[in-house]
Write a protein that holds these residues in place. Structure first.
Motif, mmCIF file in Angstrom:
data_model
loop_
_atom_site.group_PDB
_atom_site.id
_atom_site.type_symbol
_atom_site.label_atom_id
_atom_site.label_comp_id
_atom_site.label_asym_id
_atom_site.label_seq_id
_atom_site.Cartn_x
_atom_site.Cartn_y
_atom_site.Cartn_z
ATOM 1 N N THR A 73 0.654 -1.469 0.419
ATOM 2 C CA THR A 73 0.031 0.160 0.280
ATOM 3 C C THR A 73 0.711 1.390 -0.227
ATOM 4 O OG1 THR A 73 0.271 -0.065 2.435
ATOM 5 C CG2 THR A 73 -1.704 -1.565 1.127
ATOM 6 N N LYS A 74 0.522 2.460 -0.449
ATOM 7 C CA LYS A 74 1.295 3.365 -0.138
ATOM 8 C C LYS A 74 1.426 3.251 1.370
ATOM 9 C CE LYS A 74 0.509 6.115 -4.172
ATOM 10 N NZ LYS A 74 0.465 4.517 -4.771
ATOM 11 N N PRO A 75 2.329 4.657 1.920
ATOM 12 C CA PRO A 75 3.826 4.468 2.834
ATOM 13 C C PRO A 75 1.986 4.846 3.675
ATOM 14 C CG PRO A 75 5.082 5.251 1.423
ATOM 15 C CD PRO A 75 3.550 4.604 0.639
ATOM 16 N N HIS A 76 1.813 5.790 3.728
ATOM 17 C CA HIS A 76 1.125 7.207 4.481
ATOM 18 C C HIS A 76 -1.134 5.396 4.385
ATOM 19 C CE1 HIS A 76 -1.395 8.135 0.620
ATOM 20 N NE2 HIS A 76 -2.568 7.412 1.263
ATOM 21 N N VAL A 77 -0.638 4.906 3.926
ATOM 22 C CA VAL A 77 -1.970 4.451 4.580
ATOM 23 C C VAL A 77 -1.493 2.863 5.402
ATOM 24 C CG1 VAL A 77 -3.984 4.978 2.539
ATOM 25 C CG2 VAL A 77 -2.570 2.855 2.789
ATOM 26 N N LEU A 78 -0.534 3.052 5.764
ATOM 27 C CA LEU A 78 0.445 1.466 6.004
ATOM 28 C C LEU A 78 0.027 0.927 7.352
ATOM 29 C CD1 LEU A 78 1.799 -1.172 5.332
ATOM 30 C CD2 LEU A 78 3.905 -0.155 6.341
ATOM 31 N N PRO A 79 0.431 2.038 8.289
ATOM 32 C CA PRO A 79 -0.844 1.961 9.654
ATOM 33 C C PRO A 79 -1.866 1.772 9.911
ATOM 34 C CG PRO A 79 0.543 4.061 9.739
ATOM 35 C CD PRO A 79 0.510 3.986 7.811
ATOM 36 N N ASP A 80 -2.421 2.502 8.976
ATOM 37 C CA ASP A 80 -4.198 1.841 9.043
ATOM 38 C C ASP A 80 -4.058 0.191 8.924
ATOM 39 O OD1 ASP A 80 -4.566 4.389 10.343
ATOM 40 O OD2 ASP A 80 -6.026 5.489 8.507
ATOM 41 N N VAL A 81 -3.634 0.265 7.812
ATOM 42 C CA VAL A 81 -3.905 -1.432 7.701
ATOM 43 C C VAL A 81 -2.847 -2.167 8.178
ATOM 44 C CG1 VAL A 81 -3.077 -2.604 5.815
ATOM 45 C CG2 VAL A 81 -3.311 -0.608 5.162
ATOM 46 N N LEU A 82 -2.056 -1.667 9.248
ATOM 47 C CA LEU A 82 -1.435 -2.694 10.105
ATOM 48 C C LEU A 82 -2.177 -3.424 10.760
ATOM 49 C CD1 LEU A 82 2.101 -1.409 10.329
ATOM 50 C CD2 LEU A 82 1.590 -4.005 8.903
ATOM 51 N N GLN A 83 -2.917 -1.835 11.875
ATOM 52 C CA GLN A 83 -4.131 -2.087 12.188
ATOM 53 C C GLN A 83 -4.989 -3.075 12.366
ATOM 54 O OE1 GLN A 83 -4.809 1.872 14.278
ATOM 55 N NE2 GLN A 83 -4.811 0.970 16.364
ATOM 56 N N GLU A 84 -5.295 -2.887 11.208
ATOM 57 C CA GLU A 84 -6.618 -3.688 10.546
ATOM 58 C C GLU A 84 -6.077 -4.694 10.528
ATOM 59 O OE1 GLU A 84 -9.105 -4.869 6.509
ATOM 60 O OE2 GLU A 84 -7.725 -3.205 6.253
ATOM 61 N N ILE A 85 -5.190 -5.626 9.845
ATOM 62 C CA ILE A 85 -4.837 -6.510 10.015
ATOM 63 C C ILE A 85 -4.407 -7.631 11.133
ATOM 64 C CG2 ILE A 85 -4.010 -6.750 7.647
ATOM 65 C CD1 ILE A 85 -1.509 -6.737 7.890
ATOM 66 N N ARG A 86 -3.379 -6.735 12.068
ATOM 67 C CA ARG A 86 -2.545 -6.759 13.613
ATOM 68 C C ARG A 86 -2.951 -8.358 14.543
ATOM 69 N NH1 ARG A 86 0.537 -4.653 18.179
ATOM 70 N NH2 ARG A 86 0.260 -6.566 19.335
#
Length: 271
Positions: A73-86
């Motif tokens: 993903t684009k770097p700026h959305v990665l933290p949200d994605v990591l939270q979602e998939i964690r």
């Protein structure tokens, strides 16, 4: 063997993810049915479906279905994605992040403790299987994971394991360097156009000249200065041209470009 059972997931399905997937498919490293890609809209996913890969709009599904997961993903959305998939990340997963400015420290902080995570920096020619990639491993990723990644990605080009501090330098040298080479190729071709050669022909010859020079460097292992010296006949055409490049400070300008691009990558990683 392990390769046949390997199920590969992509969270994010843009150009770079597509390029890596094509490399894996063309080399026969994984079958299309073993690849699952997710993206919010169908815009990028159509091409994946055409090549036989499976697609979804659900990032969690990718984690549930795959062992090796590329986060593209684009770097700026990665933290949200990591939270979602964690919640779906387990000890069997190998997570590979392609996000330019996101450090291993950040990835490890946002994923469960002990997750096997690696950070990969590709460049655009990965999409034609002539990429230059470097990767660094997180604290829980071992030799097996590094070897697997290197084996798979060698189908997409040069792939080297490096200390994480080299990743920003690779961005300046190779990620951005591709664009410097295009600028140089354009200038070569324009010189030929000025001297009377048609543009299309000049561009093809310029590209082949770069390809040939690069291939000689890789295949001979010689220092470029030695190869350059071999082309220079005393009093000949090449030294006259090189003198002009030296007058224009080509060497210092290119070094400055790599430095500026690397520093920008370092700054972005701090944000």
């Amino acid at each position: 063997g392990a390769m046949e059972e390997l199920r590969v997931g992509f969270v994010g399905a843009g150009r770079m993810a597509g390029g890596l997937a094509r490399g894996l498919l063309r080399a026969g490293k994984v079958s299309p049915s073993s690849i699952l890609a997710s993206a919010p809209s169908d815009k990028n996913l159509d091409a994946w479906r055409e090549s036989g890969c499976r697609t979804t709009h659900c990032n969690l599904e990718v984690l549930q279905e795959s062992t090796l997961v590329f986060l593209a993903t684009k770097p700026h959305v990665l933290p949200d994605v990591l939270q979602e998939i964690r919640p779906a990340v387990g000890s069997h997963h190998i997570i590979v992040s392609l996000a330019a400015s996101v450090t291993l420290q950040t990835l490890q902080r946002l994923l469960p403790a002990g997750t096997k995570v690696l950070r990969l920096m590709p460049n655009l020619p990965c999409v034609v299987q002539a990429g230059a990639m470097v990767f660094a491993r997180g604290s829980s990723a071992g030799d097996g994971e590094a070897a697997l990644l290197k084996c798979l990605l060698s189908s997409c080009g040069l792939c080297e394991e490096v200390p994480e501090s080299y990743i920003n330098i690779h961005t300046g040298l190779s990620g951005s360097g591709v664009a410097y080479v295009y600028l140089f190729a354009e200038a070569l071709a324009e010189g030929a156009v000025k001297m009377g050669m048609p543009g299309g022909l000049a561009s093809r010859i310029a590209a082949q000249t770069l390809l040939g020079a690069a291939k000689m460097m890789l295949e001979t292992g010689e220092h470029p200065a030695k190869l350059r010296g071999d082309v220079c006949t005393p009093g000949g055409t090449t030294i006259h041209g090189l003198h002009q490049l030296e007058k224009g400070a080509l060497r210092a300008t290119v070094m400055n470009a790599v430095e500026a691009s690397t520093n920008r990558a370092r700054d972005m990683a701090k944000d």
